[in-house]
Design a protein around this motif. Structure first.
Motif, PDB file in Angstrom:
ATOM      1  N   THR A 102       0.819  -1.220   0.000  1.00 43.19           N
ATOM      2  CA  THR A 102       0.000   0.000   0.000  1.00 43.19           C
ATOM      3  C   THR A 102       0.850   1.266   0.000  1.00 43.19           C
ATOM      4  O   THR A 102       0.407   2.310  -0.494  1.00 43.19           O
ATOM      5  CB  THR A 102      -0.943  -0.014   1.213  1.00 43.19           C
ATOM      6  OG1 THR A 102      -1.671  -1.242   1.219  1.00 43.19           O
ATOM      7  CG2 THR A 102      -1.926   1.141   1.168  1.00 43.19           C
ATOM      8  N   SER A 322      -4.476  -3.955   5.638  1.00 43.17           N
ATOM      9  CA  SER A 322      -5.764  -4.607   5.370  1.00 43.17           C
ATOM     10  C   SER A 322      -5.796  -6.067   5.797  1.00 43.17           C
ATOM     11  O   SER A 322      -6.873  -6.650   5.963  1.00 43.17           O
ATOM     12  CB  SER A 322      -6.091  -4.513   3.871  1.00 43.17           C
ATOM     13  OG  SER A 322      -6.266  -3.174   3.475  1.00 43.17           O
ATOM     14  N   PRO A 339     -10.497  -3.594   3.246  1.00 42.52           N
ATOM     15  CA  PRO A 339      -9.666  -2.984   2.210  1.00 42.52           C
ATOM     16  C   PRO A 339     -10.448  -2.020   1.306  1.00 42.52           C
ATOM     17  O   PRO A 339     -11.523  -2.355   0.807  1.00 42.52           O
ATOM     18  CB  PRO A 339      -9.155  -4.180   1.411  1.00 42.52           C
ATOM     19  CG  PRO A 339     -10.155  -5.261   1.654  1.00 42.52           C
ATOM     20  CD  PRO A 339     -10.667  -5.056   3.045  1.00 42.52           C
ATOM     21  N   LYS A 341      -9.761  -0.318  -2.066  1.00 38.01           N
ATOM     22  CA  LYS A 341      -8.827  -0.403  -3.182  1.00 38.01           C
ATOM     23  C   LYS A 341      -8.657   0.966  -3.840  1.00 38.01           C
ATOM     24  O   LYS A 341      -9.634   1.597  -4.243  1.00 38.01           O
ATOM     25  CB  LYS A 341      -9.360  -1.416  -4.195  1.00 38.01           C
ATOM     26  CG  LYS A 341      -8.427  -1.772  -5.327  1.00 38.01           C
ATOM     27  CD  LYS A 341      -9.092  -2.852  -6.162  1.00 38.01           C
ATOM     28  CE  LYS A 341      -8.260  -3.299  -7.328  1.00 38.01           C
ATOM     29  NZ  LYS A 341      -8.952  -4.336  -8.117  1.00 38.01           N
ATOM     30  N   TYR A 343      -6.245   3.532  -6.604  1.00 38.39           N
ATOM     31  CA  TYR A 343      -5.488   3.480  -7.849  1.00 38.39           C
ATOM     32  C   TYR A 343      -4.592   4.710  -7.976  1.00 38.39           C
ATOM     33  O   TYR A 343      -4.860   5.758  -7.376  1.00 38.39           O
ATOM     34  CB  TYR A 343      -6.425   3.440  -9.051  1.00 38.39           C
ATOM     35  CG  TYR A 343      -7.250   2.179  -9.154  1.00 38.39           C
ATOM     36  CD1 TYR A 343      -6.816   1.097  -9.906  1.00 38.39           C
ATOM     37  CD2 TYR A 343      -8.468   2.063  -8.486  1.00 38.39           C
ATOM     38  CE1 TYR A 343      -7.562  -0.064  -9.998  1.00 38.39           C
ATOM     39  CE2 TYR A 343      -9.227   0.905  -8.573  1.00 38.39           C
ATOM     40  CZ  TYR A 343      -8.770  -0.154  -9.338  1.00 38.39           C
ATOM     41  OH  TYR A 343      -9.502  -1.301  -9.418  1.00 38.39           O
ATOM     42  N   TYR A 387     -10.455  -8.297  -1.422  1.00 40.26           N
ATOM     43  CA  TYR A 387      -8.993  -8.293  -1.491  1.00 40.26           C
ATOM     44  C   TYR A 387      -8.475  -8.456  -2.912  1.00 40.26           C
ATOM     45  O   TYR A 387      -7.317  -8.835  -3.114  1.00 40.26           O
ATOM     46  CB  TYR A 387      -8.437  -9.379  -0.567  1.00 40.26           C
ATOM     47  CG  TYR A 387      -8.578  -9.023   0.896  1.00 40.26           C
ATOM     48  CD1 TYR A 387      -7.541  -8.415   1.595  1.00 40.26           C
ATOM     49  CD2 TYR A 387      -9.781  -9.249   1.570  1.00 40.26           C
ATOM     50  CE1 TYR A 387      -7.685  -8.057   2.932  1.00 40.26           C
ATOM     51  CE2 TYR A 387      -9.931  -8.902   2.913  1.00 40.26           C
ATOM     52  CZ  TYR A 387      -8.884  -8.300   3.581  1.00 40.26           C
ATOM     53  OH  TYR A 387      -9.025  -7.930   4.900  1.00 40.26           O
ATOM     54  N   ASP A 388      -9.292  -8.144  -3.881  1.00 40.45           N
ATOM     55  CA  ASP A 388      -8.899  -8.222  -5.284  1.00 40.45           C
ATOM     56  C   ASP A 388      -7.873  -7.136  -5.608  1.00 40.45           C
ATOM     57  O   ASP A 388      -8.111  -5.949  -5.369  1.00 40.45           O
ATOM     58  CB  ASP A 388     -10.148  -8.069  -6.162  1.00 40.45           C
ATOM     59  CG  ASP A 388      -9.793  -7.932  -7.627  1.00 40.45           C
ATOM     60  OD1 ASP A 388      -8.810  -8.556  -8.061  1.00 40.45           O
ATOM     61  OD2 ASP A 388     -10.499  -7.178  -8.336  1.00 40.45           O
ATOM     62  N   LEU A 389      -6.740  -7.530  -6.174  1.00 43.96           N
ATOM     63  CA  LEU A 389      -5.686  -6.566  -6.527  1.00 43.96           C
ATOM     64  C   LEU A 389      -5.547  -6.399  -8.042  1.00 43.96           C
ATOM     65  O   LEU A 389      -4.559  -5.833  -8.509  1.00 43.96           O
ATOM     66  CB  LEU A 389      -4.344  -7.009  -5.932  1.00 43.96           C
ATOM     67  CG  LEU A 389      -4.068  -6.528  -4.503  1.00 43.96           C
ATOM     68  CD1 LEU A 389      -2.875  -7.248  -3.909  1.00 43.96           C
ATOM     69  CD2 LEU A 389      -3.864  -5.029  -4.466  1.00 43.96           C
ATOM     70  N   THR A 420      -2.309  -0.276  -8.259  1.00 42.59           N
ATOM     71  CA  THR A 420      -3.411  -0.349  -7.310  1.00 42.59           C
ATOM     72  C   THR A 420      -2.911  -0.916  -5.983  1.00 42.59           C
ATOM     73  O   THR A 420      -1.941  -1.682  -5.952  1.00 42.59           O
ATOM     74  CB  THR A 420      -4.565  -1.220  -7.846  1.00 42.59           C
ATOM     75  OG1 THR A 420      -5.684  -1.113  -6.980  1.00 42.59           O
ATOM     76  CG2 THR A 420      -4.163  -2.689  -7.948  1.00 42.59           C
ATOM     77  N   LEU A 422      -4.314  -1.765  -1.583  1.00 41.42           N
ATOM     78  CA  LEU A 422      -5.433  -1.912  -0.648  1.00 41.42           C
ATOM     79  C   LEU A 422      -5.196  -1.063   0.595  1.00 41.42           C
ATOM     80  O   LEU A 422      -4.317  -1.366   1.405  1.00 41.42           O
ATOM     81  CB  LEU A 422      -5.609  -3.378  -0.257  1.00 41.42           C
ATOM     82  CG  LEU A 422      -5.869  -4.365  -1.398  1.00 41.42           C
ATOM     83  CD1 LEU A 422      -5.988  -5.783  -0.854  1.00 41.42           C
ATOM     84  CD2 LEU A 422      -7.123  -3.977  -2.178  1.00 41.42           C
TER      85      LEU A 422
END
Length: 482
Positions: A102, A322, A339, A341, A343, A387-389, A420, A422
Motif C-alpha cells: 500500500t 488490510s 480494504p 482499493k 489506484y 482483497y482483489d488486486l 493499485t 489496498l
C-alpha cells in the motif's frame, strides 16, 4: 476494545506532580513523576493479582524484544521509534523489501487538511448515485461477504454528524502531531524522498462542495489546522497550472504547512536508517499465525524458503494493514478494518511549466496530485471489492483522463504507469493504535488514505505505549479490555 483511561492512575499522579512543581527543578520533577508512575503500576499489578486478573507488563526503562509484523510505512515508522526508545526490534515482511504494497505508489501527501473522513452526512446519497458507475470516485461492489456488510453498516453509523465531527477532530489531532514528528525526523536524519513543503491546495468545481469545505475548515481551524479559504483567482495565483479549469473553478482551501513526497522512497530510506540503528528486517517471510498462551502471545509463526519457524518476543505489533483482521480473528479479536482499493498513475513530466508545483486535491474526482521530482503522481478513488488486486483499467483511465484535462501537455499519457493498492480502512477512517486485550499484543493499523500522513505520529505513540509512557497527543488509543 476501547475503554476510558485508568482514572485512578492519573489521579495518583496529581500529588507528586504538584510537589515536584514546587521544588522548582525539572530534573527532580521528572524523577518524582517517574517514581509515582512506577508505584501506580506496582500497586495495580498487586491488585490485579489479588483479584485474579491477568497482569500488565511494566516496561519503564526496560529493553524489550519487539517483533513488528509488516514493513509498510506504518510498520517501519513503528520500528524506528521503538528502536529509538531503546528496544530490540525485528520486522517481519512477506515482500522482498519495505513499502512494496500500500505504501508503494500512493498519493504522496502529508495532508492534515484532508482529515474529514469518507463517512460524513453527504456520503450515503453520493454513494447511491455512484453505485453503478464504473469510474465512480467511491464505489461499493456489493459481495456475499459478511465482513463487507458489517463494515458498510458501521460506515453508515459513522456518517452521523456527531460521529463525523468526532472522527475529524481525532484525525486532525493525530495528523498535526504526526507532521511535527516527521519534521523533527527530517531535521535529525536529513532523509530525502522528493519531498516538497509548498502546502496542499484542495480545489472545488461545484459550489455545494466549496460551501461544505468552508464549514469543515472552521472545525479544523478550531483544532489547530492552518487551513484557509481561497477564491478561484487566489487558487490560480497559488497554482497557475489550474488555469486550465478557470471557467469551472469555484474556489479552494489551502494549508501551507502540509507537504508532499514519495512515500515509498521515504519508507525504504527510513528502513535503511532503522537497520543502521540495529533493527533487524526479515524480508521474504510470510506471517502464518500467532501462538497464544493464556493471556499472552508466545510466538509468531513465519514461513520462508527454509520452512516454518517460530519467533519469540516480549511484545508483538500487528501493522499488516488490510490483512490485520486475518491474523487477529483466530485469536478472538475482531477489528473493523476492510480494504479500500485505490489506484494511481505515475508519469514522467515532459513540460515542467504545465505541471503543478503545489500538491493538489481534486474534490470532484476524489484524487490527489503530487509532483515527485521529475514525475507526476495522480492517485485516489476507492473501490470496496474485497482483497482483489487486479488493475481495473476503466478506473485508471478515468484518473489519467482527468490528469490530462487538468494539465494538458504536461506529460505523455502513453508513458503512464498504473498501480493499485489496498488501503486498510476503518468505518470512520480513524486508525486503531494501542494494546489489545492480549497483554503483549499491539495494533497499529487502519490508517486508510492517511497512512503516510499519520505514520510518524502513530509510530511514536505506539512506541510510547509499548514503553509504558503516555503518548503526547490527544487521541482515543485502544484500551485493554481486561
Amino acid at each position: 476494545m476501547r475503554l476510558p483511561p485508568r482514572a485512578g492512575a492519573r489521579l495518583c499522579l496529581v500529588g507528586p506532580c504538584i510537589v515536584a512543581s514546587r521544588l522548582g527543578s525539572p530534573i527532580v520533577a521528572k524523577r518524582h513523576v517517574r517514581v509515582a508512575r512506577l508505584a501506580v503500576e506496582r500497586l495495580e499489578s498487586a491488585g490485579r493479582a489479588i483479584l485474579g486478573l491477568p497482569s500488565r507488563p511494566v516496561f519503564f526503562g526496560k529493553q524489550l524484544k519487539v517483533i513488528i509484523l509488516g514493513a509498510g510505512v506504518v510498520g517501519v515508522a513503528s520500528a524506528w521509534y521503538l528502536a529509538q526508545a531503546g528496544h530490540e526490534v525485528t520486522v517481519v515482511e512477506r515482500q522482498p523489501g519495505a513499502g512494496l504494497e500500500t505504501s508503494f505508489a500512493n498519493g504522496g501527501q502529508i495532508s492534515v487538511s484532508h482529515a474529514e473522513p469518507w463517512a460524513n452526512p453527504e456520503a450515503p446519497a453520493k454513494i447511491l448515485r455512484w453505485l453503478f458507475r464504473e469510474d465512480a470516485p467511491l464505489l461499493f461492489r456489493l459481495r456475499a461477504d459478511l465482513q463487507q456488510w458489517r463494515w458498510g453498516l458501521a460506515f453508515l453509523r459513522e456518517c452521523l454528524p456527531g460521529r463525523t465531527r468526532r472522527n475529524t477532530t481525532q484525525l486532525v489531532h493525530l495528523g498535526l502531531y504526526s507532521r511535527a514528528e516527521l519534521t523533527a525526523l527530517r531535521r535529525e536524519t536529513s532523509i530525502q524522498n522528493d519531498h516538497l513543503e509548498r502546502g496542499i491546495l484542495h480545489f472545488f468545481t461545484d459550489r455545494e462542495s466549496h460551501e461544505h469545505a468552508a464549514r469543515t475548515a472552521t472545525l479544523m481551524r478550531e483544532h489547530g489546522c492552518d487551513l484557509t479559504m481561497k477564491t478561484a483567482a487566489e487558487a490560480i495565483a497559488l497554482e497557475p497550472a489550474l488555469n486550465s479549469i478557470a471557467d469551472v473553478l469555484q474556489g479552494a482551501t489551502y494549508t501551507p504547512s502540509d507537504q508532499s513526497g514519495d512515500a515509498h522512497l521515504f519508507t525504504v530510506r527510513l528502513a535503511e536508517l532503522a537497520a543502521a540503528k540495529g533493527v533487524t528486517f526479515l524480508y521474504d517471510n510470510v506471517v502464518e499465525g500467532l501462538e497464544r498462551t493464556a493471556d499472552r502471545i508466545a510466538s509468531v509463526r513465519i514461513r520462508n524458503a527454509h520452512g516454518v519457524q517460530a519467533l519469540g518476543a516480549d511484545a508483538y505489533v500487528v501493522a499488516l494493514g488490510s490483512y490485520s483482521p486475518h491474523l487477529l480473528r483466530p485469536l478472538g479479536l475482531r477489528v473493523p478494518i476492510y480494504p479500500a482499493k485505490g489506484y494511481s498513475i505515475t508519469v514522467p513530466i515532459s513540460d515542467p511549466a504545465r505541471a503543478p508545483h503545489v500538491s493538489l486535491i481534486d474534490e470532484a474526482m476524489k484524487v490527489v496530485v503530487s509532483r515527485l521530482g521529475t514525475r507526476l503522481r495522480v492517485a485516489g478513488t476507492a473501490e470496496f471489492t474485497g482483497y482483489d488486486l487486479g488493475i481495473n483499467r476503466t478506473r485508471c483511465e478515468a484518473i489519467l483522463k482527468r490528469a490530462q484535462h487538468l494539465f494538458p501537455g504536461a506529460f505523455d499519457p502513453r508513458l503512464a504507469e498504473f498501480w493499485t493498492g489496498l488501503r486498510p480502512a476503518t468505518p470512520g477512517n480513524v486508525p486503531l493504535i494501542g494494546r489489545t486485550s492480549i497483554a503483549n499484543l499491539y495494533l497499529n493499523s487502519g490508517h486508510g488514505t492517511l497512512g503516510w500522513t499519520l505514520a510518524c505520529g502513530s509510530g511514536r505513540a505506539l512506541a510510547d505505549i509499548v514503553s509504558g509512557r503516555t503518548p503526547q497527543v490527544q487521541f482515543d488509543f485502544l484500551r485493554d479490555e481486561s
